[in-house]
Design a protein around this motif. Sequence first.
Motif, PDB file in Angstrom:
ATOM      1  N   TYR A  20      29.718  37.979  13.428  1.00  0.00           N
ATOM      2  CA  TYR A  20      28.618  36.946  14.385  1.00  0.00           C
ATOM      3  C   TYR A  20      27.301  38.127  14.070  1.00  0.00           C
ATOM      4  O   TYR A  20      26.315  37.579  14.152  1.00  0.00           O
ATOM      5  N   TYR A  21      27.427  39.236  13.741  1.00  0.00           N
ATOM      6  CA  TYR A  21      26.209  39.929  13.494  1.00  0.00           C
ATOM      7  C   TYR A  21      25.471  39.577  12.231  1.00  0.00           C
ATOM      8  O   TYR A  21      24.281  40.110  12.090  1.00  0.00           O
ATOM      9  N   LYS A  22      26.073  38.797  11.456  1.00  0.00           N
ATOM     10  CA  LYS A  22      25.157  38.214  10.400  1.00  0.00           C
ATOM     11  C   LYS A  22      24.713  36.650  10.642  1.00  0.00           C
ATOM     12  O   LYS A  22      23.962  36.286   9.422  1.00  0.00           O
ATOM     13  N   ARG A  23      25.067  36.386  11.611  1.00  0.00           N
ATOM     14  CA  ARG A  23      24.537  34.961  11.855  1.00  0.00           C
ATOM     15  C   ARG A  23      22.961  34.611  12.200  1.00  0.00           C
ATOM     16  O   ARG A  23      22.822  33.482  12.325  1.00  0.00           O
ATOM     17  N   GLY A  24      22.395  35.792  12.351  1.00  0.00           N
ATOM     18  CA  GLY A  24      20.863  35.666  12.504  1.00  0.00           C
ATOM     19  C   GLY A  24      20.157  35.217  11.279  1.00  0.00           C
ATOM     20  O   GLY A  24      19.046  34.747  11.304  1.00  0.00           O
ATOM     21  N   GLU A  25      20.737  35.358  10.102  1.00  0.00           N
ATOM     22  CA  GLU A  25      20.433  34.884   8.637  1.00  0.00           C
ATOM     23  C   GLU A  25      19.193  35.666   8.388  1.00  0.00           C
ATOM     24  O   GLU A  25      19.431  36.800   7.580  1.00  0.00           O
ATOM     25  N   PHE A  26      17.988  35.406   8.862  1.00  0.00           N
ATOM     26  CA  PHE A  26      16.775  36.528   8.692  1.00  0.00           C
ATOM     27  C   PHE A  26      16.645  37.553   9.617  1.00  0.00           C
ATOM     28  O   PHE A  26      15.651  38.234   9.535  1.00  0.00           O
ATOM     29  N   ILE A  27      17.680  37.785  10.559  1.00  0.00           N
ATOM     30  CA  ILE A  27      17.301  38.911  11.660  1.00  0.00           C
ATOM     31  C   ILE A  27      18.345  40.033  11.201  1.00  0.00           C
ATOM     32  O   ILE A  27      19.802  39.758  11.062  1.00  0.00           O
ATOM     33  N   PRO A  28      18.077  41.407  11.286  1.00  0.00           N
ATOM     34  CA  PRO A  28      18.853  42.339  11.160  1.00  0.00           C
ATOM     35  C   PRO A  28      19.865  42.354  11.923  1.00  0.00           C
ATOM     36  O   PRO A  28      19.733  41.938  13.369  1.00  0.00           O
ATOM     37  N   GLY A  29      21.140  42.816  11.806  1.00  0.00           N
ATOM     38  CA  GLY A  29      22.193  42.948  12.899  1.00  0.00           C
ATOM     39  C   GLY A  29      23.078  44.222  12.860  1.00  0.00           C
ATOM     40  O   GLY A  29      23.063  44.776  11.732  1.00  0.00           O
ATOM     41  N   LEU A  30      23.896  44.382  13.949  1.00  0.00           N
ATOM     42  CA  LEU A  30      24.517  45.401  14.052  1.00  0.00           C
ATOM     43  C   LEU A  30      25.856  45.034  14.671  1.00  0.00           C
ATOM     44  O   LEU A  30      25.869  44.146  15.637  1.00  0.00           O
ATOM     45  N   ARG A  31      27.107  45.715  14.062  1.00  0.00           N
ATOM     46  CA  ARG A  31      28.351  45.359  14.886  1.00  0.00           C
ATOM     47  C   ARG A  31      28.796  46.570  15.390  1.00  0.00           C
ATOM     48  O   ARG A  31      28.849  47.730  14.807  1.00  0.00           O
ATOM     49  N   VAL A  32      29.106  46.749  16.673  1.00  0.00           N
ATOM     50  CA  VAL A  32      29.267  47.878  17.457  1.00  0.00           C
ATOM     51  C   VAL A  32      30.481  47.881  18.342  1.00  0.00           C
ATOM     52  O   VAL A  32      31.074  46.890  18.928  1.00  0.00           O
ATOM     53  N   ASP A  33      31.062  49.079  18.553  1.00  0.00           N
ATOM     54  CA  ASP A  33      32.156  49.156  19.143  1.00  0.00           C
ATOM     55  C   ASP A  33      31.608  49.127  20.848  1.00  0.00           C
ATOM     56  O   ASP A  33      31.211  50.043  21.299  1.00  0.00           O
TER      57      ASP A  33
END
Length: 337
Positions: free
Chosen positions: A190-203
């Motif tokens: 889901y952290y990649k779902r922004g497409e043009f928005i940088p994302g982070l996957r966090v604990d």
Amino acid sequence: MSARTFTDFTTQATFEIKKCDLFKLDEGPATQVVLTRDEGLQYYRTIQIMRRMELKADQLYKQKMIRGFCHLYDGQEACAVGLEASINLSDHLITAYRAHGYTYTRGGTVKEIMAELTGRRGGIAKGKGGSMHMYCKNFYGGNGIIGAQGQIFETYNMAALWKLPVIFVCENNRYGMGTSVERAAASTDYYKRGEFIPGLRVDGMDVLCVREATRFAADHCRSGKVCLKFLFTYRYHGHSMSDPGLSYRTREEIREVRSKSDPISMLKDHMLSQNMASVEELKGIDVEVRKEIEDAAQFATTDPEPPLEELCNHIFYNEPPFEVRGTNPWTKLKSIS
């Protein structure tokens, strides 16, 4: 506390935390972080208050003192506490309907939250909002919308186009109501779902991981960029109080999460391993928290309900014009036919 004095404790320590997965970012949050003793004790107390508040809400609901929809946050506390540790109360925040924890971190008191759950006059929304609709300054609720994927992707697009200073946070507690994310989504990144928005996957179970990721995202945001933060977390209760939470997952699964990654246990282990607190001191906090929750529950079950004549107050910021229909059930409307 025991005979040990405060000077016996480590005042700050450095911890190694999990590395975040990144999307459209060259570097991410720090993996070596500093925690002070005062910060650790504050986080511990806040998480314990949230946990005990939700367990008391569960009890009051089963006693039929709380009615209607009620979505509990126990298990996810590190998300709210870690997030608040790296933003300011002047920052604006809006959340979904699992909102009790954020209402507390945003400045609401336990008494106000508990009284709102029981629909009493001393509630944070004067007893008229209930579990899903609580508000503080710069905190806009508690919103009961589900299945809003179309709207969220439109919002991602607008934020990217207008370069808005927004952090989007996805608290993935692994189930959409009673459906696991693996059964519902072809891709759970889901952290990649922004497409043009940088994302982070966090604990999302470790308050220090959430804190550092939020600090990184906030700096990114304040520089004029948008960011999507994905917190991988877990809820111990079902989706709501009407959901036992066991028809789509096992007791063993819940027990395993509790034993390996409970937010309270993880923070306690951090502090004890570095001599930042004693077991007796943390137990003392637990006792104080239980009393605060019990006092709030007593207030929430004895405070009067709001009078009927206040039912339609606070719909408008000021006095509504008389011609607005339906804002007051006791207003007599004249026929113009």
